[in-house]
Design a protein around this motif. Structure first.
Motif, PDB file in Angstrom:
ATOM      1  N   PRO A 160       0.688  -1.265  -0.031  1.00 31.53           N
ATOM      2  CA  PRO A 160       0.005   0.129   0.041  1.00 31.53           C
ATOM      3  C   PRO A 160       0.639   1.216   0.227  1.00 31.53           C
ATOM      4  CG  PRO A 160      -1.090  -1.434   1.452  1.00 31.53           C
ATOM      5  CD  PRO A 160       0.280  -2.221   1.046  1.00 31.53           C
ATOM      6  N   PRO A 161       2.030   1.380   0.591  1.00 25.05           N
ATOM      7  CA  PRO A 161       2.885   2.574   0.669  1.00 25.05           C
ATOM      8  C   PRO A 161       3.015   3.122  -0.610  1.00 25.05           C
ATOM      9  CG  PRO A 161       3.663   1.216   2.065  1.00 25.05           C
ATOM     10  CD  PRO A 161       2.587   0.527   1.591  1.00 25.05           C
ATOM     11  N   LEU A 162       3.079   2.253  -1.693  1.00 30.01           N
ATOM     12  CA  LEU A 162       3.392   2.887  -3.099  1.00 30.01           C
ATOM     13  C   LEU A 162       2.089   3.686  -3.755  1.00 30.01           C
ATOM     14  CD1 LEU A 162       5.065  -0.288  -4.533  1.00 30.01           C
ATOM     15  CD2 LEU A 162       6.195   1.656  -4.030  1.00 30.01           C
ATOM     16  N   ALA A 163       1.033   3.527  -3.054  1.00 28.85           N
ATOM     17  CA  ALA A 163       0.020   4.158  -3.699  1.00 28.85           C
ATOM     18  C   ALA A 163       0.180   5.714  -3.470  1.00 28.85           C
ATOM     19  CB  ALA A 163      -1.427   3.775  -2.675  1.00 28.85           C
ATOM     20  N   ILE A 164       0.795   6.232  -2.486  1.00 27.29           N
ATOM     21  CA  ILE A 164       1.078   7.478  -2.152  1.00 27.29           C
ATOM     22  C   ILE A 164       1.808   8.038  -3.405  1.00 27.29           C
ATOM     23  CG2 ILE A 164       2.290   9.270  -0.869  1.00 27.29           C
ATOM     24  CD1 ILE A 164       2.157   7.132   1.493  1.00 27.29           C
ATOM     25  N   GLY A 165       2.728   7.593  -4.040  1.00 31.62           N
ATOM     26  CA  GLY A 165       3.448   7.762  -5.219  1.00 31.62           C
ATOM     27  C   GLY A 165       2.475   8.021  -6.416  1.00 31.62           C
ATOM     28  N   ILE A 166       1.445   7.168  -6.406  1.00 29.28           N
ATOM     29  CA  ILE A 166       0.627   7.477  -7.507  1.00 29.28           C
ATOM     30  C   ILE A 166      -0.536   8.442  -7.353  1.00 29.28           C
ATOM     31  CG2 ILE A 166      -1.570   6.163  -8.688  1.00 29.28           C
ATOM     32  CD1 ILE A 166      -0.370   3.417  -8.170  1.00 29.28           C
ATOM     33  N   ALA A 167      -0.730   8.783  -6.311  1.00 31.65           N
ATOM     34  CA  ALA A 167      -1.694   9.953  -5.776  1.00 31.65           C
ATOM     35  C   ALA A 167      -0.874  11.152  -6.243  1.00 31.65           C
ATOM     36  CB  ALA A 167      -2.048   9.996  -4.384  1.00 31.65           C
ATOM     37  N   VAL A 168       0.275  11.409  -5.655  1.00 27.51           N
ATOM     38  CA  VAL A 168       1.330  12.494  -5.946  1.00 27.51           C
ATOM     39  C   VAL A 168       1.368  12.921  -7.431  1.00 27.51           C
ATOM     40  CG1 VAL A 168       3.376  13.376  -5.387  1.00 27.51           C
ATOM     41  CG2 VAL A 168       2.353  12.254  -3.704  1.00 27.51           C
ATOM     42  N   LEU A 169       1.681  11.760  -8.233  1.00 24.80           N
ATOM     43  CA  LEU A 169       1.693  11.800  -9.569  1.00 24.80           C
ATOM     44  C   LEU A 169       0.635  12.399 -10.208  1.00 24.80           C
ATOM     45  CD1 LEU A 169       3.890   8.869 -10.849  1.00 24.80           C
ATOM     46  CD2 LEU A 169       4.637  11.240 -10.447  1.00 24.80           C
ATOM     47  N   TRP A 170      -0.581  11.807  -9.765  1.00 26.69           N
ATOM     48  CA  TRP A 170      -1.778  12.344 -10.231  1.00 26.69           C
ATOM     49  C   TRP A 170      -2.212  13.804  -9.968  1.00 26.69           C
ATOM     50  CZ3 TRP A 170      -4.332   9.228 -13.690  1.00 26.69           C
ATOM     51  CH2 TRP A 170      -5.462   9.696 -13.887  1.00 26.69           C
ATOM     52  N   LEU A 171      -1.753  14.166  -8.561  1.00 27.49           N
ATOM     53  CA  LEU A 171      -1.859  15.544  -8.277  1.00 27.49           C
ATOM     54  C   LEU A 171      -1.239  16.426  -9.362  1.00 27.49           C
ATOM     55  CD1 LEU A 171      -2.023  15.358  -4.601  1.00 27.49           C
ATOM     56  CD2 LEU A 171      -3.775  16.343  -6.118  1.00 27.49           C
ATOM     57  N   LEU A 172      -0.039  15.950  -9.688  1.00 22.89           N
ATOM     58  CA  LEU A 172       0.827  16.565 -10.855  1.00 22.89           C
ATOM     59  C   LEU A 172      -0.003  16.885 -12.013  1.00 22.89           C
ATOM     60  CD1 LEU A 172       3.574  17.862 -11.196  1.00 22.89           C
ATOM     61  CD2 LEU A 172       4.489  15.807 -11.714  1.00 22.89           C
ATOM     62  N   PHE A 173      -0.433  15.822 -12.377  1.00 20.47           N
ATOM     63  CA  PHE A 173      -1.117  15.683 -13.612  1.00 20.47           C
ATOM     64  C   PHE A 173      -2.204  16.788 -13.589  1.00 20.47           C
ATOM     65  CE2 PHE A 173      -4.279  13.097 -16.165  1.00 20.47           C
ATOM     66  CZ  PHE A 173      -4.091  13.537 -17.331  1.00 20.47           C
ATOM     67  N   ALA A 174      -2.962  16.613 -12.532  1.00 28.49           N
ATOM     68  CA  ALA A 174      -4.221  17.576 -12.377  1.00 28.49           C
ATOM     69  C   ALA A 174      -3.631  19.088 -12.298  1.00 28.49           C
ATOM     70  CB  ALA A 174      -4.826  17.319 -10.995  1.00 28.49           C
ATOM     71  N   TRP A 175      -2.599  19.354 -11.864  1.00 27.05           N
ATOM     72  CA  TRP A 175      -2.192  20.703 -11.665  1.00 27.05           C
ATOM     73  C   TRP A 175      -1.724  21.081 -13.410  1.00 27.05           C
ATOM     74  CZ3 TRP A 175      -1.332  24.905  -9.082  1.00 27.05           C
ATOM     75  CH2 TRP A 175      -0.385  25.972  -9.426  1.00 27.05           C
ATOM     76  N   ASN A 176      -0.919  20.171 -13.893  1.00 27.87           N
ATOM     77  CA  ASN A 176      -0.435  20.518 -15.090  1.00 27.87           C
ATOM     78  C   ASN A 176      -1.684  20.853 -16.181  1.00 27.87           C
ATOM     79  OD1 ASN A 176       2.199  20.334 -14.750  1.00 27.87           O
ATOM     80  ND2 ASN A 176       2.294  18.074 -15.239  1.00 27.87           N
ATOM     81  N   THR A 177      -2.710  19.993 -16.405  1.00 30.23           N
ATOM     82  CA  THR A 177      -3.650  20.197 -17.143  1.00 30.23           C
ATOM     83  C   THR A 177      -4.764  21.346 -16.685  1.00 30.23           C
ATOM     84  OG1 THR A 177      -4.708  18.438 -15.908  1.00 30.23           O
ATOM     85  CG2 THR A 177      -4.036  17.849 -17.985  1.00 30.23           C
ATOM     86  N   PHE A 178      -5.190  21.357 -15.647  1.00 32.28           N
ATOM     87  CA  PHE A 178      -5.898  22.512 -15.203  1.00 32.28           C
ATOM     88  C   PHE A 178      -5.430  23.671 -15.431  1.00 32.28           C
ATOM     89  CE2 PHE A 178      -8.361  19.008 -13.289  1.00 32.28           C
ATOM     90  CZ  PHE A 178      -9.752  19.363 -13.250  1.00 32.28           C
ATOM     91  N   LYS A 179      -4.180  23.945 -14.991  1.00 27.66           N
ATOM     92  CA  LYS A 179      -3.359  25.140 -15.315  1.00 27.66           C
ATOM     93  C   LYS A 179      -3.465  25.670 -16.793  1.00 27.66           C
ATOM     94  CE  LYS A 179       1.047  27.324 -13.709  1.00 27.66           C
ATOM     95  NZ  LYS A 179       1.534  27.135 -15.297  1.00 27.66           N
ATOM     96  N   ALA A 180      -3.364  24.697 -17.953  1.00 29.70           N
ATOM     97  CA  ALA A 180      -3.187  24.958 -18.953  1.00 29.70           C
ATOM     98  C   ALA A 180      -4.659  25.251 -19.425  1.00 29.70           C
ATOM     99  CB  ALA A 180      -2.630  23.813 -19.858  1.00 29.70           C
ATOM    100  N   ALA A 181      -5.508  24.597 -18.748  1.00 31.05           N
ATOM    101  CA  ALA A 181      -6.952  24.841 -19.690  1.00 31.05           C
ATOM    102  C   ALA A 181      -7.687  25.686 -18.876  1.00 31.05           C
ATOM    103  CB  ALA A 181      -7.885  23.404 -19.756  1.00 31.05           C
ATOM    104  N   TRP A 182      -7.660  26.436 -17.604  1.00 33.42           N
ATOM    105  CA  TRP A 182      -8.267  26.889 -17.030  1.00 33.42           C
ATOM    106  C   TRP A 182      -9.002  28.203 -17.624  1.00 33.42           C
ATOM    107  CZ3 TRP A 182     -10.133  25.407 -12.469  1.00 33.42           C
ATOM    108  CH2 TRP A 182     -10.958  26.372 -11.605  1.00 33.42           C
ATOM    109  N   ASN A 183      -8.224  28.961 -18.417  1.00 33.55           N
ATOM    110  CA  ASN A 183      -8.664  30.309 -18.883  1.00 33.55           C
ATOM    111  C   ASN A 183      -9.301  29.974 -20.318  1.00 33.55           C
ATOM    112  OD1 ASN A 183      -8.155  32.019 -16.780  1.00 33.55           O
ATOM    113  ND2 ASN A 183      -5.948  31.896 -17.371  1.00 33.55           N
TER     114      ASN A 183
END
Ligand code: HEM
Lengths: 136, 444
Positions: free
Chosen positions: B121-144
């Protein structure tokens, strides 16, 4: 104006979703079993050896081996312990310790008393609209 | 310009990683099937427990990597929004590294998680962190970004990608609720929440994949406005309702509250509207395989598999039918039918759409030949699983049958499945080779 409407809709949506989720999380049906510490250890052992790759509980899991929901009442503790200790021609010997075997059996006992699977004819009742209710 | 080339390179790398996962995944699935059918001889040489965990992880990694690469690419193309190249690179290499660690943990027989998420289970933290990065990248690009005359100002595919990204975060957290005693120390609550999370998590990746399909289908000028139409949004709402409440069709036999299950039954039946809409569209615009354009073949192939899988999914979501299908290979037909038939077709269409300008005439024709090989294999594979399920069901339902009678080792239909998996694996290897060659050339 538009932004306000979007946020209002979003708010309603989240309210609904978390309300629904919370109702699911707190469900405590009459056959629910709280696990003893030993059974809980057994559940972690079940996960440590990844039994679910080959077995199912309530029909959910991998299909290489049989469903284990009621294996305790079907075949008894001693049988399960023997299989876990030695494996069979088809199931690998996974190398559980005695303590781990005891724990898994405690877990499987808790699962066994939580319900039935597969269902027998007198354990469900089909409704006219295609639903069925459990009846045991 | 330089940032653009660098980001282009990164999402092409995502596609290459995705294709490698897919090819490895099908061959490992194939090996696993041998051990599944001949455990007496192969259980120690080809340990099924490990192969199944690797198979599922690799094919899910294919779906995610191909979807992620596509979302990055299309958002940049549509909104002209920019990414920080370094953040994209961290995402990519984090994905590869984490995937490598997960596979290694299976190789060393380190589990500890649950079905599909079997790694410690601890590996799941890595998956969540990478997903947050994905969310940040895409939302920042598409926001406006705003599109005129579009309901809610974004074309629907952007909403679908956004929904998929946010719901993944929520459902992935839900997957790990068992680590809290309130959930973990129960039997029925835990199984219920586990399948709530799984059902919705698949729904969240479907949002990303179907969003991609909508994007591709609305590229021709004549269809562009569809991505902003009320009909499309209405279908999205059906998808969303199913994502949130449909999951309980997996747990009809679990003795939890009835309302959860009955609600899921009715929600699942709204898929009939999707089925009707699909048939209506086919009536108006009959699908035709034509022209040397592989992406259109794979997109239409995906449509046909949506139809076939909807028939099966709707049928087994009726509780009275589910009584018969649950716990048999009919369910495996459903899960592999949808992940291969629908998700893989759409994502291959997306990859072909992006690389088509780079393909030679000869490569296009070969890709279409592989399309046919893939589909011939898949239809036999899928029907084989269905017939195997019909064969088992009465045996499982009869409590006096010894289990060996209904296990896959005694089910001759599973051999049909095994044989049919060979053309699938060959076709996928062929497609992968063509696409990776082109993508590598384009990257360098
Ligand atoms: C040559 C092709 C393939 C073979 C031989 C194969 C074989 C298998 C086997 C033996 C299982 C385990 C079933 C069980 O536990 O009872 C499985 C599960 C699964 N496979 Fe495949 N597979 C193939 C291709 C694929 C592809 C391409 C995908 C997705 C893109 C996929 C997705 C899955 C999923 C999601 C599961 C879990 C199913 C469930 O739990 O119901 N498979 N596969």
């Amino acid at each position: 104006m538009k932004a306000k409407r979007v946020f209002f809709l979003l708010f309603l949506f989240l309210l609904f979703m978390f309300g629904y989720s919370w109702q699911v999380y707190r469900a405590f049906p009459k056959r629910e079993r709280l696990l003893s510490d030993k059974a809980y250890q057994g559940k972690l052992v079940f996960q440590k050896y990844h039994c679910i790759a080959c077995h199912q509980l309530y029909g959910l899991g991998g299909f290489m081996g049989p469903d284990l929901t009621n294996v305790i009442s079907r075949s008894g503790e001693a049988y399960v312990k023997t299989i876990l200790q030695y494996g069979t021609a088809r199931m690998p010997r996974l190398g559980l310790t005695q303590e781990e075997i005891e724990a898994v059996v405690a877990f499987l006992k808790a699962v066994d008393s939580s319900g039935r699977f597969p269902l027998k004819k007198d354990e469900y009742k089909i409704q006219w609209y295609g639903d069925y209710y459990l009846h045991y | 310009m330089e940032t653009t080339t660098s980001t282009t390179r990164t999402y092409r790398h995502f596609f290459i990683v995705a294709l490698l996962c897919l090819s490895a995944g099908v061959w490992i699935g194939h090996l696993g099937l041998w051990s599944y059918l001949l455990p007496e001889h192969l259980k120690d040489i080809l340990p099924f427990r490990m192969l199944r965990a690797m198979h599922v992880t690799l094919v899910v990694a294919w779906i995610f990597a191909a979807a992620i690469g596509g979302v990055y690419h299309y958002i940049q193309k549509e909104t002209q929004g920019n990414y920080k190249p370094i953040l994209l690179k961290i995402h990519l290499w984090g994905y590869v590294l984490l995937g490598g660690i997960i596979l290694l943990s299976y190789f060393l027989n380190r589990y500890g998680g649950r079905e599909y998420w079997a790694f410690p289970p601890p590996l799941a933290i890595g998956i969540a962190v990478l997903w947050l990065l994905f969310a940040w990248n895409t939302f920042k690009a598409a926001w406006n970004y705003k599109q005129e005359k579009c309901l809610l100002e974004w074309p629907l595919y952007l909403w679908m990608w956004a929904t998929g990204i946010l719901f993944f975060l929520y459902t992935f957290t839900e997957v790990y609720l068992w680590t809290l005693p309130f959930f973990g120390k129960t039997v029925l609550r835990d199984i219920t929440v586990q399948w709530k999370a799984y059902g919705s998590l698949v729904g969240s990746w479907n949002m990303m994949v179907y969003g991609t399909a909508l994007y591709l289908a609305t590229r021709p000028e004549a269809f562009r406005s569809y991505a902003c139409s009320k009909t499309a949004y209405a279908l999205y709402l059906i998808g969303l309702a199913n994502l949130i409440m449909g999951w309980a069709h997996h747990i009809y036999p679990v003795p939890t509250y009835q309302w959860i299950k009955t609600l899921a039954y009715f929600i699942s039946m709204t898929e009939l509207i999707v089925l009707g809409k699909l048939l209506w569209d086919w009536y108006r615009f009959p699908p035709r395989f034509q022209g040397p354009s592989p992406y259109r073949y794979y997109l239409i192939g995906g449509d046909i598999w949506v139809f076939l899988n909807l028939l099966l999914a709707i049928a087994i979501s009726i509780p009275a039918v589910n009584l018969y299908a649950h716990g048999t290979h009919l369910v495996v037909a459903h899960s592999m039918g949808t992940t291969i038939g629908i998700n893989t077709h759409i994502l291959l269409a997306s990859l072909f759409y992006i690389s088509e300008p780079l393909l030679s005439e000869h490569q296009r024709r070969r890709s279409i030949t592989f399309f046919y090989l893939f589909n011939i294999g898949l239809i036999i594979f899928w029907l084989g699983l269905i017939v195997a399920g019909f064969h088992e069901s009465p045996l499982i339902g009869n409590p006096t049958t010894p289990h060996i009678k209904y296990l896959p080792q005694s089910n001759q239909w599973m051999w049909v499945v095994l044989i049919a998996s060979i053309p699938i694996a060959i076709a996928i290897t062929g497609i992968t080779t063509i696409l990776i060659k082109r993508l590598l050339n384009a990257v360098s």
